[in-house]
Design an enzyme around this catalytic site. Structure first.
Site, PDB file in Angstrom:
ATOM      1  N   PHE A  25       0.847  -1.188   0.000  1.00 45.31           N
ATOM      2  CA  PHE A  25       0.000   0.000   0.000  1.00 45.31           C
ATOM      3  C   PHE A  25       0.887   1.244   0.000  1.00 45.31           C
ATOM      4  CE2 PHE A  25      -3.221   2.920   1.796  1.00 45.31           C
ATOM      5  CZ  PHE A  25      -4.264   2.629   0.932  1.00 45.31           C
ATOM      6  N   ALA A  59      -0.030  -2.075   6.183  1.00 47.16           N
ATOM      7  CA  ALA A  59       0.500  -1.988   7.547  1.00 47.16           C
ATOM      8  C   ALA A  59      -0.185  -2.969   8.493  1.00 47.16           C
ATOM      9  CB  ALA A  59       0.346  -0.556   8.076  1.00 47.16           C
ATOM     10  N   PHE A  60      -1.474  -3.167   8.311  1.00 48.44           N
ATOM     11  CA  PHE A  60      -2.220  -4.045   9.211  1.00 48.44           C
ATOM     12  C   PHE A  60      -1.681  -5.475   9.180  1.00 48.44           C
ATOM     13  CE2 PHE A  60      -5.806  -6.681  10.574  1.00 48.44           C
ATOM     14  CZ  PHE A  60      -6.129  -6.054  11.763  1.00 48.44           C
ATOM     15  N   GLU A  61      -1.170  -5.896   8.024  1.00 46.95           N
ATOM     16  CA  GLU A  61      -0.672  -7.267   7.861  1.00 46.95           C
ATOM     17  C   GLU A  61       0.767  -7.450   8.340  1.00 46.95           C
ATOM     18  OE1 GLU A  61      -4.184  -6.616   5.608  1.00 46.95           O
ATOM     19  OE2 GLU A  61      -2.286  -5.550   5.332  1.00 46.95           O
ATOM     20  N   ALA A  83       3.668   2.990   4.814  1.00 54.25           N
ATOM     21  CA  ALA A  83       3.205   4.377   4.844  1.00 54.25           C
ATOM     22  C   ALA A  83       1.690   4.393   4.983  1.00 54.25           C
ATOM     23  CB  ALA A  83       3.632   5.110   3.572  1.00 54.25           C
ATOM     24  N   VAL A  84       1.238   5.009   6.059  1.00 51.54           N
ATOM     25  CA  VAL A  84      -0.201   5.149   6.293  1.00 51.54           C
ATOM     26  C   VAL A  84      -0.507   6.644   6.224  1.00 51.54           C
ATOM     27  CG1 VAL A  84      -2.111   4.584   7.841  1.00 51.54           C
ATOM     28  CG2 VAL A  84      -0.079   3.149   7.835  1.00 51.54           C
ATOM     29  N   THR A  89      -6.242   6.391   3.878  1.00 53.37           N
ATOM     30  CA  THR A  89      -6.404   5.144   4.622  1.00 53.37           C
ATOM     31  C   THR A  89      -7.662   5.173   5.467  1.00 53.37           C
ATOM     32  OG1 THR A  89      -3.989   5.080   4.786  1.00 53.37           O
ATOM     33  CG2 THR A  89      -5.213   3.522   6.151  1.00 53.37           C
ATOM     34  N   HIS A  91      -9.947   4.233   8.456  1.00 55.43           N
ATOM     35  CA  HIS A  91      -9.594   3.816   9.818  1.00 55.43           C
ATOM     36  C   HIS A  91      -8.102   4.052  10.094  1.00 55.43           C
ATOM     37  CE1 HIS A  91     -13.476   2.025   9.312  1.00 55.43           C
ATOM     38  NE2 HIS A  91     -13.026   1.121   8.488  1.00 55.43           N
ATOM     39  N   ARG A 130       9.288  12.503   3.937  1.00 54.54           N
ATOM     40  CA  ARG A 130       9.940  11.613   4.909  1.00 54.54           C
ATOM     41  C   ARG A 130      10.441  10.321   4.281  1.00 54.54           C
ATOM     42  NH1 ARG A 130       5.449  12.577   9.613  1.00 54.54           N
ATOM     43  NH2 ARG A 130       5.629  14.832   9.565  1.00 54.54           N
TER      44      ARG A 130
END
Length: 156
Positions: A25, A59-61, A83-84, A89, A91, A130
């Site tokens: 993602f 990121a969740f995984e 990167a969120v 994204t 939630h 960043r």
């Protein structure tokens, strides 16, 4: 006067094996983080053949994949990169928080250092900054932290 002993990590990656766990993602940003981490390891004496890149959806995984990687015993450290972005994204806070907690838990449970390279930004511009431009590269920071922790833990 008593001598105070200090334990510090020598920043050499020679002979160490790293898993680089990268979210797909926001991959244009994450790819820059991966590049930064690889460059850092190689500049500090690491070898390409001791790097394994593992891609997960987001990121969740990451925590579950990190847990499996740690359990293999093959890696001195796991460098987690993602990167969120708030606007992109659903939630956002939940995803970022669960990833952060999960990766910390993996490190504590396994004893394997986890380099934390998850960007959490309000917008894409901040994320880009960043990931290698004005505000440094979070991938480099995560690789550096992981390497230093490996070398410190060896001495404790």
């Amino acid at each position: 006067m008593h001598h105070i002993s200090t334990i510090e990590g020598q920043m050499t990656a020679k002979g160490l094996s790293f898993a680089i766990l990268a979210a797909r993602f926001n991959d244009t940003i994450v790819d820059r983080l991966v590049g930064g981490a690889i460059d850092y390891i190689l500049r500090h004496g690491g070898e390409r053949e001791n790097l394994t890149i593992v891609r997960v959806p987001g990121a969740f995984e990451m925590p579950l994949a990190a847990k499996k990687l740690a359990a293999t015993g093959k890696y001195n450290a796991i460098i987690c990169l993602g990167a969120v972005v708030r606007g992109h994204t659903p939630h956002f806070d939940f995803v970022a928080g669960e990833c952060t907690k999960g990766l910390a838990q993996v490190s504590l449970d396994s004893g394997v250092p986890v380099g934390f390279g998850l960007l959490t930004t309000d917008n894409l511009e901040q994320a880009i900054e960043r990931a290698g431009t004005k505000a440094g590269n979070k991938g480099v920071e995560a690789a550096s932290a992981a390497l230093e922790l490996v070398r410190v833990l060896e001495q404790i």
